[in-house]
Design a protein around this motif. Sequence first.
Motif, short mmCIF file in Angstrom:
data_model
loop_
_atom_site.label_atom_id
_atom_site.label_comp_id
_atom_site.label_asym_id
_atom_site.label_seq_id
_atom_site.Cartn_x
_atom_site.Cartn_y
_atom_site.Cartn_z
N TRP A 1 -9.95 4.00 -9.43
CA TRP A 1 -10.76 4.95 -8.46
C TRP A 1 -11.76 4.01 -7.89
CZ3 TRP A 1 -10.89 9.01 -5.77
CH2 TRP A 1 -12.04 9.53 -5.37
N GLU A 2 -12.34 3.12 -8.40
CA GLU A 2 -13.49 2.30 -7.69
C GLU A 2 -12.87 1.64 -6.84
OE1 GLU A 2 -16.73 2.33 -8.43
OE2 GLU A 2 -16.64 4.04 -9.74
N LEU A 3 -11.58 0.95 -7.01
CA LEU A 3 -11.06 -0.06 -6.19
C LEU A 3 -10.76 0.70 -4.79
CD1 LEU A 3 -10.44 -2.86 -5.74
CD2 LEU A 3 -8.24 -2.39 -6.98
N ARG A 4 -9.62 1.71 -4.99
CA ARG A 4 -8.86 2.37 -3.77
C ARG A 4 -9.53 3.61 -3.66
NH1 ARG A 4 -3.72 0.71 -7.10
NH2 ARG A 4 -3.93 -1.76 -6.69
N GLN A 5 -10.33 4.19 -4.21
CA GLN A 5 -10.67 5.82 -4.03
C GLN A 5 -9.57 6.68 -4.10
OE1 GLN A 5 -14.04 6.66 -3.66
NE2 GLN A 5 -14.38 4.73 -4.64
N CYS A 6 -8.56 6.30 -4.84
CA CYS A 6 -7.29 7.29 -5.14
C CYS A 6 -7.16 7.28 -6.63
CB CYS A 6 -6.21 6.81 -4.21
SG CYS A 6 -5.55 5.16 -4.92
N ILE B 1 -7.63 10.51 -8.60
CA ILE B 1 -8.40 11.12 -9.17
C ILE B 1 -7.45 12.38 -9.97
CG2 ILE B 1 -8.71 12.73 -7.34
CD1 ILE B 1 -11.22 11.70 -9.97
N GLU B 2 -6.21 12.61 -9.43
CA GLU B 2 -5.28 13.64 -9.85
C GLU B 2 -4.56 13.05 -11.17
OE1 GLU B 2 -2.70 10.91 -7.23
OE2 GLU B 2 -4.70 11.70 -7.22
N VAL B 3 -4.52 11.68 -11.29
CA VAL B 3 -4.08 11.11 -12.40
C VAL B 3 -5.01 11.48 -13.53
CG1 VAL B 3 -3.31 9.09 -13.60
CG2 VAL B 3 -2.59 9.43 -11.24
N GLU B 4 -6.12 11.19 -13.07
CA GLU B 4 -7.22 11.18 -14.19
C GLU B 4 -7.27 12.81 -14.76
OE1 GLU B 4 -11.24 12.46 -15.92
OE2 GLU B 4 -10.54 12.82 -13.79
N HIS B 5 -7.29 13.79 -13.86
CA HIS B 5 -7.34 15.26 -14.06
C HIS B 5 -5.98 15.51 -15.07
CE1 HIS B 5 -10.50 16.74 -11.70
NE2 HIS B 5 -10.58 15.60 -11.35
N ILE B 6 -4.79 15.18 -14.76
CA ILE B 6 -3.78 15.16 -15.60
C ILE B 6 -4.05 15.06 -16.89
CG2 ILE B 6 -1.38 14.96 -15.80
CD1 ILE B 6 -1.08 14.97 -12.71
N LEU B 7 -4.40 13.52 -16.98
CA LEU B 7 -4.30 12.82 -18.36
C LEU B 7 -5.44 13.83 -19.13
CD1 LEU B 7 -3.83 10.75 -20.30
CD2 LEU B 7 -5.31 9.10 -19.33
N SER B 8 -6.72 13.94 -18.38
CA SER B 8 -7.84 14.63 -19.30
C SER B 8 -7.48 15.92 -19.66
CB SER B 8 -9.02 14.69 -18.29
OG SER B 8 -9.42 13.61 -17.89
N THR B 9 -6.65 16.61 -19.03
CA THR B 9 -6.19 18.09 -19.30
C THR B 9 -5.50 17.63 -20.70
OG1 THR B 9 -6.22 18.86 -17.32
CG2 THR B 9 -4.96 20.15 -18.80
N ALA B 10 -4.34 16.95 -20.63
CA ALA B 10 -3.63 16.48 -21.92
C ALA B 10 -4.23 16.12 -22.98
CB ALA B 10 -2.34 15.45 -21.47
N ILE B 11 -5.27 15.44 -22.75
CA ILE B 11 -6.00 14.79 -23.84
C ILE B 11 -6.79 16.09 -24.58
CG2 ILE B 11 -8.24 13.51 -24.62
CD1 ILE B 11 -7.30 11.43 -21.98
N GLN B 12 -7.47 16.82 -23.82
CA GLN B 12 -8.23 17.93 -24.21
C GLN B 12 -7.38 18.95 -24.99
OE1 GLN B 12 -11.24 19.84 -21.93
NE2 GLN B 12 -10.98 21.69 -22.82
#
Length: 183
Positions: A33-38, A40-51
């Motif tokens: 995200w820091e490098l490419r500003q892209c 975020i949807e991956v982070e949201h999918i993974l975060s939902t699965a983790i929670q």
Amino acid sequence: CASIINESLHDIGVIPTWNELLLPILKSIGEMWELRQCGIEVEHILSTAIQSEFSRFAYETTTKTSRATVVLGSMSGDSHQLPVWAVGAGLAERGIRFVHLGSGMPLESLGDVIARTGPRAVFLWSQIKDASNCDDLAQLPSLRPNPRIVIGGPGWVNEPPRGVHVANDLKTAVALISEVVSD
């Protein structure tokens, strides 16, 4: 994502799953995200699965549970929950019951919960840099016996008051809480 996390929780346990599987992936996603500003949807999918998987694991763990209660939450203005769910799952794995207060708990409301429930321990997470002041923790109610207050995350400023414990990782948070919770 969910099936891999579930399998890992059951095969190697909560702390190794968090430290060896999830933290490296979350760090990599953050760097992308820091490098490419892209991504975020991956982070949201993974975060939902983790929670989802950590909460399911915590609530389905059928080990003997303690009579004592532990209160978990994140500070006001902070919606980061993954470390809080990781602590909850780590406690459940040890047979320790917890109440998850969710995100953004105002300190006054937290004080009310502590006064009403008399928990053995309280874990508070603050992710957002400089968002939570350790000095404010002195406002929490004094009980007999006082609950062990454990804080974690990079969002805390100032030195914690006497008696407040700092956990720099999941293993330490679970250990500090487990020490004061007896059957």
